[in-house]
Design an enzyme around this catalytic site. Structure first.
Site, PDB file in Angstrom:
ATOM      1  N   PRO A   2       0.787  -1.213  -0.166  1.00 18.34           N
ATOM      2  CA  PRO A   2      -0.078  -0.049  -0.160  1.00 18.34           C
ATOM      3  C   PRO A   2       0.918   1.274  -0.025  1.00 18.34           C
ATOM      4  O   PRO A   2       1.788   1.499   0.895  1.00 18.34           O
ATOM      5  CB  PRO A   2      -0.636  -0.231   1.294  1.00 18.34           C
ATOM      6  CG  PRO A   2      -0.642  -1.627   1.680  1.00 18.34           C
ATOM      7  CD  PRO A   2       0.706  -2.044   1.304  1.00 18.34           C
ATOM      8  N   GLU A   3       0.549   2.215  -1.074  1.00 13.05           N
ATOM      9  CA  GLU A   3       1.265   3.498  -1.051  1.00 13.05           C
ATOM     10  C   GLU A   3       0.605   4.661  -0.718  1.00 13.05           C
ATOM     11  O   GLU A   3      -0.664   4.259  -0.338  1.00 13.05           O
ATOM     12  CB  GLU A   3       1.684   3.808  -2.521  1.00 13.05           C
ATOM     13  CG  GLU A   3       2.617   2.715  -3.162  1.00 13.05           C
ATOM     14  CD  GLU A   3       4.015   2.778  -2.766  1.00 13.05           C
ATOM     15  OE1 GLU A   3       4.281   3.738  -1.766  1.00 13.05           O
ATOM     16  OE2 GLU A   3       4.874   1.844  -3.068  1.00 13.05           O
TER      17      GLU A   3
END
Ligand code: ZN
Length: 271
Positions: A2-3
């Site tokens: 997840p960014e």
């Protein structure tokens, strides 16, 4: 992984609903990256405040201190009015009067850590090395230029480090450098101020596009993991090795920088 855009879209998906609720129970699963740092039952009875994000961390303020959450490599957060029975990968439940906030994390690199405040204890320690927020008004070409002058590394690596500006994960760093016309191998300290201004704008544009896409993606996916995949379909260089540049038709190149793939157009992106 997840960014920043996934984390921000996740925040937006439950911040309004959980705000003002009261914690009624806490369930811990298997150990996460760091211990909770307090007695789980001491959280019961506390009221949840306005959920904030710093880099890829979420901060859930409570009456006394708050919880710092990180999704690690494979984590996702869901807020459910009616919680399902927990599965093997559900390692944290914050049960509140409005619903259950659940962390699902197969690889358990994620974390939920209590801290007395954002500027104190574990939170202060974990957030200390983070660069500026990309949507902060203070993130200007001038700011970026000044910060890069002290770096003796390729610009792509300076972006990826997160210590100058947060949010430039691999895919977003590649895309921003393409938009700004900057060769990813360019030495950071050699970037002129106008090019830094272009890069700051390009990073904001790239992340802004991902956030926009995230809103629509989250309606179709159970969690935020579909987001980078959806964004990748709109990528101009990332994942397009050998395919023609959308601007000039030159074949997109892939190189490896610090064990990560970099995609760029050798014609449009200059040193
Ligand atoms: Zn090109």
């Amino acid at each position: 992984m997840p960014e920043l855009p996934e984390v921000e879209v996740t925040r937006q998906s439950f911040a309004e609903r959980i705000r003002g609720s009261r914690v009624t129970a806490v369930r811990l699963g298997k150990p996460l990256r760091w211990p909770l740092g307090c007695e789980a039952k001491s959280l019961v009875g506390q009221t949840v405040g306005e959920v904030a994000r710093r880099g890829k961390y979420l901060w859930l303020p409570l009456d006394a201190g708050g919880l710092l959450l990180h999704l690690g490599m494979s984590g996702s957060l869901a807020f459910m009015a009616q919680a399902r029975a927990h599965g093997a990968h559900d390692h944290f439940d914050l049960v509140t009067t409005r619903g259950t906030l659940r962390l699902t994390d197969p690889r358990r690199f994620g974390a939920v850590v209590w801290s007395p405040g954002l500027q104190h204890g574990m939170a202060a320690k974990l957030l200390a090395g983070l660069g500026i927020e990309p949507f902060d008004a203070a993130f200007t070409g001038e700011h970026l230029h000044a910060a890069l002058r002290r770096r003796r590394v390729a610009i792509k690596l300076a972006l990826l480090s997160g210590s100058i500006v947060v949010g430039a994960g691999n895919i977003y760093a590649c895309e921003a450098l393409f938009l700004a016309g900057i060769d990813p191998r360019t030495r950071s300290e050699r970037l002129s101020r106008p090019r830094c201004t272009a890069l700051a704008a390009a990073l904001r544009q790239t992340l802004g596009q991902a956030l926009e896409l995230g809103g629509s993606t989250l309606r179709n996916f159970r969690d935020a993991h579909g987001m980078s995949g959806a964004f990748q379909q709109h990528a101009r260089v990332y994942g397009r090795e050998g395919e023609p540049c959308l601007v000039c038709g030159t074949a997109i190149r892939r190189i490896v920088q610090a064990q990560r793939s970099t995609f760029f157009c050798p014609h449009c992106q200059r040193r």
